[in-house]
Motif scaffolding. Structure first.
Motif, PDB file in Angstrom:
ATOM      1  N   SER A   1     -54.346  15.736 -20.084  1.00  0.00           N
ATOM      2  CA  SER A   1     -55.376  15.084 -19.289  1.00  0.00           C
ATOM      3  C   SER A   1     -56.648  15.059 -20.031  1.00  0.00           C
ATOM      4  N   GLN A   2     -57.015  15.922 -20.904  1.00  0.00           N
ATOM      5  CA  GLN A   2     -58.170  15.893 -21.711  1.00  0.00           C
ATOM      6  C   GLN A   2     -58.082  15.238 -22.983  1.00  0.00           C
ATOM      7  N   GLY A   3     -57.048  14.472 -23.403  1.00  0.00           N
ATOM      8  CA  GLY A   3     -56.855  13.824 -24.479  1.00  0.00           C
ATOM      9  C   GLY A   3     -56.499  14.497 -25.720  1.00  0.00           C
ATOM     10  N   ASP A   4     -56.204  15.679 -25.704  1.00  0.00           N
ATOM     11  CA  ASP A   4     -55.562  16.551 -26.897  1.00  0.00           C
ATOM     12  C   ASP A   4     -54.268  16.123 -27.199  1.00  0.00           C
ATOM     13  N   ALA A   5     -53.503  15.268 -26.537  1.00  0.00           N
ATOM     14  CA  ALA A   5     -52.236  14.888 -26.724  1.00  0.00           C
ATOM     15  C   ALA A   5     -51.940  13.651 -26.062  1.00  0.00           C
ATOM     16  N   ASP A   6     -51.066  12.917 -26.367  1.00  0.00           N
ATOM     17  CA  ASP A   6     -51.026  11.665 -25.836  1.00  0.00           C
ATOM     18  C   ASP A   6     -50.025  11.781 -24.613  1.00  0.00           C
ATOM     19  N   ALA A   7     -48.925  12.552 -24.723  1.00  0.00           N
ATOM     20  CA  ALA A   7     -48.059  12.842 -23.546  1.00  0.00           C
ATOM     21  C   ALA A   7     -47.490  14.201 -23.462  1.00  0.00           C
ATOM     22  N   PHE A   8     -46.679  14.407 -22.263  1.00  0.00           N
ATOM     23  CA  PHE A   8     -46.087  15.655 -22.262  1.00  0.00           C
ATOM     24  C   PHE A   8     -44.652  15.495 -22.175  1.00  0.00           C
ATOM     25  N   VAL A   9     -43.702  16.148 -22.475  1.00  0.00           N
ATOM     26  CA  VAL A   9     -42.117  15.923 -22.052  1.00  0.00           C
ATOM     27  C   VAL A   9     -41.897  17.457 -21.514  1.00  0.00           C
ATOM     28  N   GLY A  10     -41.470  17.390 -20.457  1.00  0.00           N
ATOM     29  CA  GLY A  10     -40.870  18.657 -19.843  1.00  0.00           C
ATOM     30  C   GLY A  10     -40.325  18.590 -18.404  1.00  0.00           C
ATOM     31  N   ASP A  11     -39.758  19.608 -17.801  1.00  0.00           N
ATOM     32  CA  ASP A  11     -39.118  19.334 -16.562  1.00  0.00           C
ATOM     33  C   ASP A  11     -39.794  18.894 -15.406  1.00  0.00           C
ATOM     34  N   LEU A  12     -39.039  17.786 -14.754  1.00  0.00           N
ATOM     35  CA  LEU A  12     -39.695  17.061 -13.517  1.00  0.00           C
ATOM     36  C   LEU A  12     -40.254  17.915 -12.559  1.00  0.00           C
ATOM     37  N   VAL A  13     -39.288  19.249 -12.062  1.00  0.00           N
ATOM     38  CA  VAL A  13     -39.805  19.813 -10.918  1.00  0.00           C
ATOM     39  C   VAL A  13     -41.285  20.366 -11.207  1.00  0.00           C
ATOM     40  N   THR A  14     -41.613  21.165 -12.577  1.00  0.00           N
ATOM     41  CA  THR A  14     -42.735  21.965 -12.908  1.00  0.00           C
ATOM     42  C   THR A  14     -43.717  20.866 -12.983  1.00  0.00           C
ATOM     43  N   ALA A  15     -43.610  19.659 -13.831  1.00  0.00           N
ATOM     44  CA  ALA A  15     -44.478  18.736 -14.153  1.00  0.00           C
ATOM     45  C   ALA A  15     -45.159  18.159 -12.970  1.00  0.00           C
ATOM     46  N   GLY A  16     -44.188  17.706 -12.024  1.00  0.00           N
ATOM     47  CA  GLY A  16     -44.463  17.066 -10.715  1.00  0.00           C
ATOM     48  C   GLY A  16     -45.413  17.750 -10.091  1.00  0.00           C
ATOM     49  N   TYR A  17     -45.192  19.267  -9.613  1.00  0.00           N
ATOM     50  CA  TYR A  17     -45.668  20.027  -8.855  1.00  0.00           C
ATOM     51  C   TYR A  17     -47.132  20.522  -9.534  1.00  0.00           C
ATOM     52  N   THR A  18     -47.061  20.487 -10.873  1.00  0.00           N
ATOM     53  CA  THR A  18     -48.465  20.734 -11.424  1.00  0.00           C
ATOM     54  C   THR A  18     -49.527  19.748 -11.184  1.00  0.00           C
ATOM     55  N   VAL A  19     -48.884  18.398 -11.478  1.00  0.00           N
ATOM     56  CA  VAL A  19     -49.878  17.264 -11.485  1.00  0.00           C
ATOM     57  C   VAL A  19     -50.068  16.930 -10.088  1.00  0.00           C
ATOM     58  N   ASP A  20     -49.322  17.144  -9.163  1.00  0.00           N
ATOM     59  CA  ASP A  20     -49.497  17.073  -7.514  1.00  0.00           C
ATOM     60  C   ASP A  20     -50.807  18.141  -7.152  1.00  0.00           C
ATOM     61  N   HIS A  21     -50.342  19.328  -7.069  1.00  0.00           N
ATOM     62  CA  HIS A  21     -51.037  20.400  -6.639  1.00  0.00           C
ATOM     63  C   HIS A  21     -52.579  20.821  -7.243  1.00  0.00           C
ATOM     64  N   LEU A  22     -52.534  20.363  -8.474  1.00  0.00           N
ATOM     65  CA  LEU A  22     -53.855  20.634  -9.262  1.00  0.00           C
ATOM     66  C   LEU A  22     -54.621  19.290  -9.167  1.00  0.00           C
ATOM     67  N   ASP A  23     -54.146  18.075  -8.730  1.00  0.00           N
ATOM     68  CA  ASP A  23     -54.898  17.129  -8.416  1.00  0.00           C
ATOM     69  C   ASP A  23     -55.283  16.400  -9.952  1.00  0.00           C
ATOM     70  N   LEU A  24     -54.245  16.397 -10.883  1.00  0.00           N
ATOM     71  CA  LEU A  24     -54.531  15.898 -12.215  1.00  0.00           C
ATOM     72  C   LEU A  24     -54.256  14.251 -12.031  1.00  0.00           C
ATOM     73  N   ILE A  25     -55.219  13.863 -11.360  1.00  0.00           N
ATOM     74  CA  ILE A  25     -55.128  12.340 -10.923  1.00  0.00           C
ATOM     75  C   ILE A  25     -55.342  11.359 -12.057  1.00  0.00           C
ATOM     76  N   ASN A  26     -55.779  11.808 -13.372  1.00  0.00           N
ATOM     77  CA  ASN A  26     -55.480  10.874 -14.284  1.00  0.00           C
ATOM     78  C   ASN A  26     -54.096  10.905 -15.196  1.00  0.00           C
ATOM     79  N   LEU A  27     -53.377  11.790 -14.563  1.00  0.00           N
ATOM     80  CA  LEU A  27     -51.819  11.825 -15.264  1.00  0.00           C
ATOM     81  C   LEU A  27     -50.836  11.142 -14.343  1.00  0.00           C
ATOM     82  N   THR A  28     -49.747  10.722 -14.939  1.00  0.00           N
ATOM     83  CA  THR A  28     -48.643  10.094 -14.223  1.00  0.00           C
ATOM     84  C   THR A  28     -47.502  10.294 -14.724  1.00  0.00           C
ATOM     85  N   LEU A  29     -46.251  10.468 -14.121  1.00  0.00           N
ATOM     86  CA  LEU A  29     -45.015  10.807 -14.530  1.00  0.00           C
ATOM     87  C   LEU A  29     -44.566   9.417 -14.694  1.00  0.00           C
TER      88      LEU A  29
END
Length: 173
Positions: A101-129
């Motif tokens: 989100s802050q530009g320190d990495a280009d992407a993240f690879v990890g599990d769908l459940v945790t990534a989806g939950y974290t992006v959605d519930h913490l409103d990381l609106i600049n990220l997309t799966l």
């Protein structure tokens, strides 16, 4: 399980696994299959997951880094799948996603459940799966873990998960 439940939280996964091995807790509710040290016993998975690729919606400068959580995703699989990116390990999904989100990495690879939950519930609106990773992490699943002495507990959990699956199947008919 017909046992009183007591939930404990830990500052990181390593502390939780250490507590499991010292018999301070009976089971861990998220098993990855990638924990170091003596082998653990794993129940049947209670949630099926896949590995996903998460990136900024609008990419600016590229770092050449791909974030991952060490207990979820292996460096070898990342290097094989993304040979031009440098894997950068984080202690948890939130830290890894914030790096993207802050530009320190280009992407993240990890599990769908945790990534989806974290992006959605913490409103990381600049990220997309943006898609699935070209591999699934062998051994990573949402399952209960017990130490080598916990075979009876693992069998009871498996039985309950099987019964729960069967009940769910009946309600879908």
């Amino acid at each position: 399980l017909k046992r009183p439940r007591e939930w404990k939280t830990f500052h990181d996964r390593a502390a939780m696994i250490d507590a499991l091995r010292r018999h301070e807790i009976d089971a861990a509710t998220s098993a990855t299959g990638n924990d170091s040290g003596p082998a653990l016993l794993y129940s049947r998975p209670y949630v099926v997951t896949k590995q996903v690729f998460v990136e900024r919606r609008v990419a600016d400068t590229h770092t050449g880094r791909i974030a991952y959580v060490g207990q979820q995703t292996s460096v070898q699989r990342l290097r094989q799948a993304y040979p031009v990116l440098y894997p950068l390990g984080y202690a948890d999904t939130l830290s890894a996603l914030l790096a993207v989100s802050q530009g320190d990495a280009d992407a993240f690879v990890g599990d769908l459940v945790t990534a989806g939950y974290t992006v959605d519930h913490l409103d990381l609106i600049n990220l997309t799966l943006s898609g699935f990773a070209p591999f699934d992490e062998a051994g990573y699943s949402f399952a209960f873990a017990a130490d080598a002495q916990g075979e009876q507990l693992r069998q009871r959990v498996d039985c309950l998960l099987y019964t729960s699956d069967a009940a769910d199947d009946l309600t879908r008919v």
